[in-house]
Design an enzyme around this catalytic site. Sequence first.
Site, PDB file in Angstrom:
ATOM      1  N   CYS A 256       0.852  -1.196   0.000  1.00 20.78           N
ATOM      2  CA  CYS A 256       0.000   0.000   0.000  1.00 20.78           C
ATOM      3  C   CYS A 256       0.887   1.245   0.000  1.00 20.78           C
ATOM      4  O   CYS A 256       0.774   2.120   0.853  1.00 20.78           O
ATOM      5  CB  CYS A 256      -0.944   0.012   1.198  1.00 20.78           C
ATOM      6  N   ALA A 258       1.733   3.833  -2.205  1.00 18.78           N
ATOM      7  CA  ALA A 258       1.554   5.180  -2.766  1.00 18.78           C
ATOM      8  C   ALA A 258       1.279   6.207  -1.657  1.00 18.78           C
ATOM      9  O   ALA A 258       0.656   5.870  -0.652  1.00 18.78           O
ATOM     10  CB  ALA A 258       0.419   5.174  -3.774  1.00 18.78           C
ATOM     11  N   GLY A 260       4.508   6.950  -2.117  1.00 25.93           N
ATOM     12  CA  GLY A 260       5.891   6.527  -2.219  1.00 25.93           C
ATOM     13  C   GLY A 260       6.874   7.208  -1.297  1.00 25.93           C
ATOM     14  O   GLY A 260       8.081   6.989  -1.409  1.00 25.93           O
ATOM     15  N   LYS A 262       7.400   6.694   1.943  1.00 31.02           N
ATOM     16  CA  LYS A 262       8.083   5.715   2.790  1.00 31.02           C
ATOM     17  C   LYS A 262       8.980   4.806   1.948  1.00 31.02           C
ATOM     18  O   LYS A 262      10.037   4.366   2.413  1.00 31.02           O
ATOM     19  CB  LYS A 262       7.059   4.903   3.580  1.00 31.02           C
ATOM     20  N   ASP A 280       0.938  -1.321  -4.885  1.00 30.16           N
ATOM     21  CA  ASP A 280      -0.252  -0.512  -4.669  1.00 30.16           C
ATOM     22  C   ASP A 280      -1.349  -0.986  -5.608  1.00 30.16           C
ATOM     23  O   ASP A 280      -1.073  -1.426  -6.734  1.00 30.16           O
ATOM     24  CB  ASP A 280       0.009   0.977  -4.883  1.00 30.16           C
ATOM     25  N   ASP A 324       1.480  -0.070   5.405  1.00 25.44           N
ATOM     26  CA  ASP A 324       0.831   1.209   5.697  1.00 25.44           C
ATOM     27  C   ASP A 324      -0.637   1.023   5.313  1.00 25.44           C
ATOM     28  O   ASP A 324      -1.048   1.313   4.198  1.00 25.44           O
ATOM     29  CB  ASP A 324       1.494   2.320   4.872  1.00 25.44           C
ATOM     30  N   CYS A 377      -2.483   6.081   9.596  1.00 25.76           N
ATOM     31  CA  CYS A 377      -2.571   7.494   9.970  1.00 25.76           C
ATOM     32  C   CYS A 377      -3.937   7.734  10.618  1.00 25.76           C
ATOM     33  O   CYS A 377      -4.638   8.693  10.317  1.00 25.76           O
ATOM     34  CB  CYS A 377      -2.345   8.409   8.770  1.00 25.76           C
TER      35      CYS A 377
END
Length: 436
Positions: A256, A258, A260, A262, A280, A324, A377
């Site tokens: 996952c 995008a 990019g 990380k 992705d 992520d 997040c």
Amino acid sequence: MSLQILSVRVQASRVLASILKREASLSTLLPVAITNTPANERPLLQQLCYGTLRYLPQLELIAQRLLAKPLKPKDQDVQALILMGLYQLLHSRVPAHAAISETVQAAVKLKKKPWAKGLVNAVLRNFQRQPELQQTLQQNPIYSYAHPQWLIKRIKNAWPDHWSQVLEQNNNQAPMTLRVNLSAISRPDYSERLKAEGIPHHFGQFAATAIILDNPVDVDQLPGFSQGLISVQDEAAQLAAGLLDLQPQQRVLDACAAPGGKTGHILESETNLDHCLALDVSPDRLIRIEENLQRIGLNCELKTADAAESSWWDGQPFDRILLDAPCSATGVIRRNPDIKSLRKNSDIGNLSALQLNILENLWSMLGSDGRLVYATCSVLPDENEAVIKQFLDTHPEAVEFRVKADWGIERSAGRQLFPQENSHDGFYYAVIDKKG
């Protein structure tokens, strides 16, 4: 009266109407609107879109009191103009007379029937004539915190000691944070480059790569940006690469991935990996990763695939996996205020199920003595520690590595960060090692 100013409000109303109808996100719609707006008016367009969405629950509450009946779905552009006008009257420096007259004229430009112009004018002027309305609504948390009721309730229940701070920070403007490419330049040396350009800044407190600008600037003004010396990335997101404990000759998966950020940090942190794969589900978003990697001059295999299934995997185990996970993004509302409109309470259960599904799938691809870093997040425990605890309970070979750090709050599993003023966003991390 400037036609450009009118075009800005028409553009903004169309962007906002699409979001109100849940057709697309701000990050998708705004770039297109910007290209159709004169350069000198683009800051106003951004202010109108971001500002209206930031205070949307509050503005909708006012509009409900002032409208005799709700507008039809086909008239969401008129609704958007009303909300935008209220935003300007309440939260912007636009003079009241200009905010009203130009918003009313935008209704004319929408080529609606005359009723639209009259309605927008009447609602905005009625609001001016009723100062007591704000006092009446002040007791309503939707008004005072400018968040939907379901989200206020979830955050308050989850964080009884922190909820008001989280909500208040969500309504602030997020800082512009840079990640220094330490494989190319040191943080102190890049700081000197910024000082030479007269760009005030300070070092991030938790990530050794982070520099936080006192005021946002266009990336073209940043020395060495096009040469890959720095990237724009929040400080909390910069913690991921360090948690992976990268070593030479490892096989690394960024799931996952995008847009990019990380992925780039992984490659900057360990320049001698055996293999790096960025995954992705969206081919368009993979293009963003490719562009970011080209700018910093690093390479990684890119693959369009769904992390929740395994047909794309070649069977070779990974030494490190960064997940992520797709989430509610409730930790980055200040950067994406349309979340207040696009996200629904029912989404959270669906997201947590998806997160666990992806985690289960990727775990099977991690080699013995490998490490998986789970990140979101989000500030909602249902997507974070609850997912990790459920996973750990069913996988005896999975051992949580308890991160001892000066950032975030230690939880029953993982660590939670809340959005902080002039600092990092809301984020969650858990580190899981796989024992042979």
